[in-house]
Design a protein around this motif. Structure first.
Motif, PDB file in Angstrom:
ATOM      1  N   ASP A  92       5.805 -19.088   1.073  1.00 26.75           N
ATOM      2  CA  ASP A  92       7.170 -18.853   0.605  1.00 26.75           C
ATOM      3  C   ASP A  92       7.573 -17.423   0.930  1.00 26.75           C
ATOM      4  N   GLY A  93       7.311 -17.016   2.158  1.00 24.18           N
ATOM      5  CA  GLY A  93       7.599 -15.646   2.536  1.00 24.18           C
ATOM      6  C   GLY A  93       8.215 -15.534   3.909  1.00 24.18           C
ATOM      7  N   ALA A  94       8.577 -14.304   4.234  1.00 18.42           N
ATOM      8  CA  ALA A  94       9.161 -14.003   5.533  1.00 18.42           C
ATOM      9  C   ALA A  94       8.845 -12.568   5.905  1.00 18.42           C
ATOM     10  N   TRP A  95       8.775 -12.293   7.218  1.00 13.06           N
ATOM     11  CA  TRP A  95       8.649 -10.936   7.725  1.00 13.06           C
ATOM     12  C   TRP A  95      10.038 -10.449   8.102  1.00 13.06           C
ATOM     13  N   ILE A  96      10.429  -9.277   7.629  1.00 12.47           N
ATOM     14  CA  ILE A  96      11.676  -8.640   8.029  1.00 12.47           C
ATOM     15  C   ILE A  96      11.341  -7.790   9.253  1.00 12.47           C
ATOM     16  N   LEU A  97      12.139  -7.922  10.318  1.00  6.54           N
ATOM     17  CA  LEU A  97      11.792  -7.291  11.591  1.00  6.54           C
ATOM     18  C   LEU A  97      12.735  -6.168  11.987  1.00  6.54           C
ATOM     19  N   GLY A 148      11.186  -6.123  17.209  1.00  6.77           N
ATOM     20  CA  GLY A 148      10.343  -7.257  16.835  1.00  6.77           C
ATOM     21  C   GLY A 148       9.145  -6.903  15.978  1.00  6.77           C
ATOM     22  N   THR A 149       8.905  -5.609  15.711  1.00  9.64           N
ATOM     23  CA  THR A 149       7.807  -5.234  14.824  1.00  9.64           C
ATOM     24  C   THR A 149       8.250  -5.382  13.370  1.00  9.64           C
ATOM     25  N   ALA A 150       7.286  -5.563  12.475  1.00  4.46           N
ATOM     26  CA  ALA A 150       7.590  -5.836  11.068  1.00  4.46           C
ATOM     27  C   ALA A 150       7.946  -4.572  10.297  1.00  4.46           C
ATOM     28  N   VAL A 208       8.301 -10.210   2.645  1.00  2.00           N
ATOM     29  CA  VAL A 208       8.906 -10.526   1.355  1.00  2.00           C
ATOM     30  C   VAL A 208       8.460 -11.901   0.882  1.00  2.00           C
ATOM     31  N   GLU A 209       8.325 -12.048  -0.431  1.00  2.00           N
ATOM     32  CA  GLU A 209       8.034 -13.336  -1.065  1.00  2.00           C
ATOM     33  C   GLU A 209       9.353 -13.870  -1.605  1.00  2.00           C
ATOM     34  N   VAL A 210       9.663 -15.114  -1.272  1.00  2.00           N
ATOM     35  CA  VAL A 210      10.944 -15.709  -1.645  1.00  2.00           C
ATOM     36  C   VAL A 210      10.715 -16.878  -2.593  1.00  2.00           C
ATOM     37  N   ILE A 211      11.463 -16.918  -3.687  1.00  2.00           N
ATOM     38  CA  ILE A 211      11.438 -18.044  -4.614  1.00  2.00           C
ATOM     39  C   ILE A 211      12.674 -18.889  -4.323  1.00  2.00           C
ATOM     40  N   ARG A 212      12.456 -20.179  -4.041  1.00  2.00           N
ATOM     41  CA  ARG A 212      13.577 -21.083  -3.782  1.00  2.00           C
ATOM     42  C   ARG A 212      13.939 -21.831  -5.048  1.00  2.00           C
ATOM     43  N   HIS A 213      15.201 -21.883  -5.364  1.00  2.00           N
ATOM     44  CA  HIS A 213      15.734 -22.644  -6.493  1.00  2.00           C
ATOM     45  C   HIS A 213      17.116 -23.104  -6.059  1.00  2.00           C
ATOM     46  N   SER A 214      18.142 -23.034  -6.871  1.00  2.00           N
ATOM     47  CA  SER A 214      19.487 -23.419  -6.413  1.00  2.00           C
ATOM     48  C   SER A 214      20.009 -22.419  -5.374  1.00  2.00           C
ATOM     49  N   ALA A 269       5.663  -3.281   2.099  1.00  2.00           N
ATOM     50  CA  ALA A 269       6.219  -2.485   3.193  1.00  2.00           C
ATOM     51  C   ALA A 269       5.185  -2.319   4.296  1.00  2.00           C
ATOM     52  N   CYS A 270       5.649  -2.206   5.518  1.00  2.00           N
ATOM     53  CA  CYS A 270       4.783  -1.971   6.672  1.00  2.00           C
ATOM     54  C   CYS A 270       4.927  -0.529   7.125  1.00  2.00           C
ATOM     55  N   ALA A 271       3.884   0.006   7.703  1.00  2.00           N
ATOM     56  CA  ALA A 271       3.921   1.381   8.202  1.00  2.00           C
ATOM     57  C   ALA A 271       4.967   1.513   9.299  1.00  2.00           C
ATOM     58  N   PRO A 272       5.620   2.670   9.367  1.00  2.00           N
ATOM     59  CA  PRO A 272       6.587   2.892  10.441  1.00  2.00           C
ATOM     60  C   PRO A 272       5.903   2.809  11.803  1.00  2.00           C
TER      61      PRO A 272
END
Length: 52
Positions: free
Chosen positions: A17-22, A26-28, A32-38, A47-50
């Protein structure tokens, strides 16, 4: 890691239930962990290192 690419901003993580923000290259930036509901709620992030 395998992921489904959805545009240039993020990728969903399979079997999670997650996603990488890029960055634009294209590097991360963060995972993030996402909770799905309505809707969707971001529950936490790592966070990823610069880029060096």
């Amino acid at each position: 890691m395998s992921a489904t690419r959805l545009g240039d901003d993020f990728v969903l993580i399979p079997d999670s239930d997650g996603a990488w923000i890029l960055r634009s290259d294209g590097t991360a930036v963060a995972k993030v962990e996402v909770i799905r509901h309505s809707g969707y709620t971001v529950n936490g992030y790592e966070a990823c290192a610069p880029k060096a």
